[in-house]
Design a protein around this motif. Structure first.
Motif, PDB file in Angstrom:
ATOM      1  N   ARG A  35     -63.575  43.411  52.050  1.00 51.13           N
ATOM      2  CA  ARG A  35     -63.139  42.961  50.731  1.00 51.13           C
ATOM      3  C   ARG A  35     -63.905  41.707  50.336  1.00 51.13           C
ATOM      4  O   ARG A  35     -64.171  40.853  51.177  1.00 51.13           O
ATOM      5  N   PRO A  36     -64.204  41.565  49.049  1.00 48.17           N
ATOM      6  CA  PRO A  36     -64.814  40.309  48.606  1.00 48.17           C
ATOM      7  C   PRO A  36     -63.819  39.166  48.730  1.00 48.17           C
ATOM      8  O   PRO A  36     -62.605  39.375  48.721  1.00 48.17           O
ATOM      9  N   LEU A  37     -64.348  37.970  48.849  1.00 51.46           N
ATOM     10  CA  LEU A  37     -63.494  36.789  48.891  1.00 51.46           C
ATOM     11  C   LEU A  37     -62.876  36.539  47.521  1.00 51.46           C
ATOM     12  O   LEU A  37     -63.451  36.934  46.500  1.00 51.46           O
ATOM     13  N   PRO A  38     -61.732  35.874  47.465  1.00 48.64           N
ATOM     14  CA  PRO A  38     -61.183  35.478  46.168  1.00 48.64           C
ATOM     15  C   PRO A  38     -62.208  34.609  45.427  1.00 48.64           C
ATOM     16  O   PRO A  38     -62.920  33.804  46.047  1.00 48.64           O
ATOM     17  N   ALA A  39     -62.288  34.771  44.113  1.00 44.94           N
ATOM     18  CA  ALA A  39     -63.295  34.063  43.316  1.00 44.94           C
ATOM     19  C   ALA A  39     -63.205  32.551  43.509  1.00 44.94           C
ATOM     20  O   ALA A  39     -64.237  31.869  43.604  1.00 44.94           O
ATOM     21  N   GLU A  40     -61.994  32.005  43.577  1.00 40.64           N
ATOM     22  CA  GLU A  40     -61.840  30.564  43.758  1.00 40.64           C
ATOM     23  C   GLU A  40     -62.454  30.108  45.080  1.00 40.64           C
ATOM     24  O   GLU A  40     -63.162  29.093  45.136  1.00 40.64           O
ATOM     25  N   ALA A  41     -62.200  30.852  46.145  1.00 34.70           N
ATOM     26  CA  ALA A  41     -62.764  30.511  47.446  1.00 34.70           C
ATOM     27  C   ALA A  41     -64.282  30.615  47.417  1.00 34.70           C
ATOM     28  O   ALA A  41     -64.988  29.749  47.956  1.00 34.70           O
ATOM     29  N   ALA A  42     -64.803  31.661  46.784  1.00 37.57           N
ATOM     30  CA  ALA A  42     -66.254  31.832  46.697  1.00 37.57           C
ATOM     31  C   ALA A  42     -66.896  30.661  45.963  1.00 37.57           C
ATOM     32  O   ALA A  42     -67.943  30.139  46.383  1.00 37.57           O
ATOM     33  N   ARG A  43     -66.277  30.219  44.869  1.00 32.34           N
ATOM     34  CA  ARG A  43     -66.812  29.078  44.117  1.00 32.34           C
ATOM     35  C   ARG A  43     -66.795  27.802  44.959  1.00 32.34           C
ATOM     36  O   ARG A  43     -67.747  27.015  44.931  1.00 32.34           O
ATOM     37  N   LEU A  44     -65.717  27.578  45.697  1.00 32.94           N
ATOM     38  CA  LEU A  44     -65.635  26.402  46.558  1.00 32.94           C
ATOM     39  C   LEU A  44     -66.740  26.423  47.617  1.00 32.94           C
ATOM     40  O   LEU A  44     -67.384  25.399  47.876  1.00 32.94           O
ATOM     41  N   LEU A  45     -66.952  27.567  48.223  1.00 30.29           N
ATOM     42  CA  LEU A  45     -68.002  27.690  49.239  1.00 30.29           C
ATOM     43  C   LEU A  45     -69.377  27.457  48.633  1.00 30.29           C
ATOM     44  O   LEU A  45     -70.244  26.828  49.248  1.00 30.29           O
ATOM     45  N   ASP A  46     -69.580  27.934  47.420  1.00 24.64           N
ATOM     46  CA  ASP A  46     -70.841  27.723  46.722  1.00 24.64           C
ATOM     47  C   ASP A  46     -71.018  26.235  46.414  1.00 24.64           C
ATOM     48  O   ASP A  46     -72.102  25.676  46.603  1.00 24.64           O
ATOM     49  N   ASP A  47     -69.956  25.593  45.961  1.00 28.08           N
ATOM     50  CA  ASP A  47     -70.005  24.170  45.609  1.00 28.08           C
ATOM     51  C   ASP A  47     -70.411  23.295  46.791  1.00 28.08           C
ATOM     52  O   ASP A  47     -71.077  22.273  46.605  1.00 28.08           O
ATOM     53  N   VAL A  48     -69.966  23.658  47.992  1.00 32.48           N
ATOM     54  CA  VAL A  48     -70.263  22.826  49.166  1.00 32.48           C
ATOM     55  C   VAL A  48     -71.525  23.279  49.901  1.00 32.48           C
ATOM     56  O   VAL A  48     -71.863  22.723  50.947  1.00 32.48           O
ATOM     57  N   GLY A  49     -72.219  24.270  49.365  1.00 29.27           N
ATOM     58  CA  GLY A  49     -73.441  24.747  50.005  1.00 29.27           C
ATOM     59  C   GLY A  49     -73.202  25.328  51.375  1.00 29.27           C
ATOM     60  O   GLY A  49     -73.945  25.065  52.326  1.00 29.27           O
ATOM     61  N   ALA A  50     -72.154  26.124  51.504  1.00 25.98           N
ATOM     62  CA  ALA A  50     -71.778  26.675  52.810  1.00 25.98           C
ATOM     63  C   ALA A  50     -72.895  27.531  53.400  1.00 25.98           C
ATOM     64  O   ALA A  50     -73.547  28.292  52.682  1.00 25.98           O
ATOM     65  N   PRO A  51     -73.119  27.428  54.703  1.00 24.01           N
ATOM     66  CA  PRO A  51     -74.066  28.338  55.362  1.00 24.01           C
ATOM     67  C   PRO A  51     -73.615  29.790  55.163  1.00 24.01           C
ATOM     68  O   PRO A  51     -72.421  30.082  55.185  1.00 24.01           O
ATOM     69  N   LEU A  52     -74.572  30.677  54.988  1.00 29.14           N
ATOM     70  CA  LEU A  52     -74.221  32.080  54.742  1.00 29.14           C
ATOM     71  C   LEU A  52     -73.489  32.697  55.932  1.00 29.14           C
ATOM     72  O   LEU A  52     -72.636  33.570  55.748  1.00 29.14           O
TER      73      LEU A  52
END
Length: 200
Positions: free
Chosen positions: A20-37
């Motif tokens: 399943r894809p991650l919730p959009a809010e979680a995905a945005r947070l991970l993008d904001d912090v430059g999370a490792p893939l």
């Protein structure tokens, strides 16, 4: 419009196991912090397992007093602190736990939902709720790691909700965890196919 690698990893159909894809809010947070893939892939695997556990509980009609959305958000962000401590993606460490909670709260996530970043490895602490236990369990079962102490706490909660004997709940839980655990190799391969280096 170009989608970042983090958002692609978090939200698009995976090339490996069907997750399943991650919730959009979680995905945005991970993008904001430059999370490792690799971290994003890990969170996606744990989130998927948490969703499967919730579906199993819901299918049994049990009221465990959990907020499914909170569990899913917790599973999707529990290790976000590893964006600040990427060395803990490949070696043991707990610095990411408090750091993750603080990181989420600094970005406007309320403490009730940010707590999972700190509680996912502390299932024996006072005040740990069933929601926390489910996130902790998903974080183990995604790679087919069985933790009897953690599972015992979940069994006790299931027995209290169902009125059945603990051994009956253990057998049912063991069955579902075994089925979910059977997909661990594919989930591990999916996670390891991504870089542990921060994206931002």
């Amino acid at each position: 419009m170009t989608t970042s690698p983090v958002l692609s990893t978090a939200l698009q159909e995976s090339l490996g196991p069907s997750l399943r894809p991650l919730p959009a809010e979680a995905a945005r947070l991970l993008d904001d912090v430059g999370a490792p893939l690799r971290l994003v892939a890990h969170l996606r695997a744990v989130h998927d397992v948490a969703a499967r556990l919730l579906a199993w509980i819901d299918g049994r009609g049990l009221d465990l007093g959990v907020d499914p959305e909170a569990v899913l958000f917790g599973a999707a962000t529990h290790d976000i602190g590893k964006a600040l401590h990427p060395e803990e993606l490949s070696a043991p460490g707990a610095r990411h736990e408090a750091a993750g909670r603080e990181l989420l709260m600094a970005r406007g996530v309320d403490s009730r939902r940010a707590r999972f970043a700190a509680t996912h490895a502390s299932w024996t602490d006072d005040g740990v709720a069933m929601e926390d236990l489910l996130v902790s369990l998903a974080d183990k079962i995604w790679k087919n790691k069985r933790v009897p102490e953690l599972e015992g706490l979940v069994v006790a909660a299931l027995a209290a909700a169902s009125g059945r004997q603990a051994w009956e709940e253990f057998l049912d839980l063991d069955d579902v965890l075994t089925r979910i655990g059977d997909g661990a190799d594919d989930r591990l391969a999916f996670q390891m196919s991504y870089s542990p280096v921060r994206t931002g």
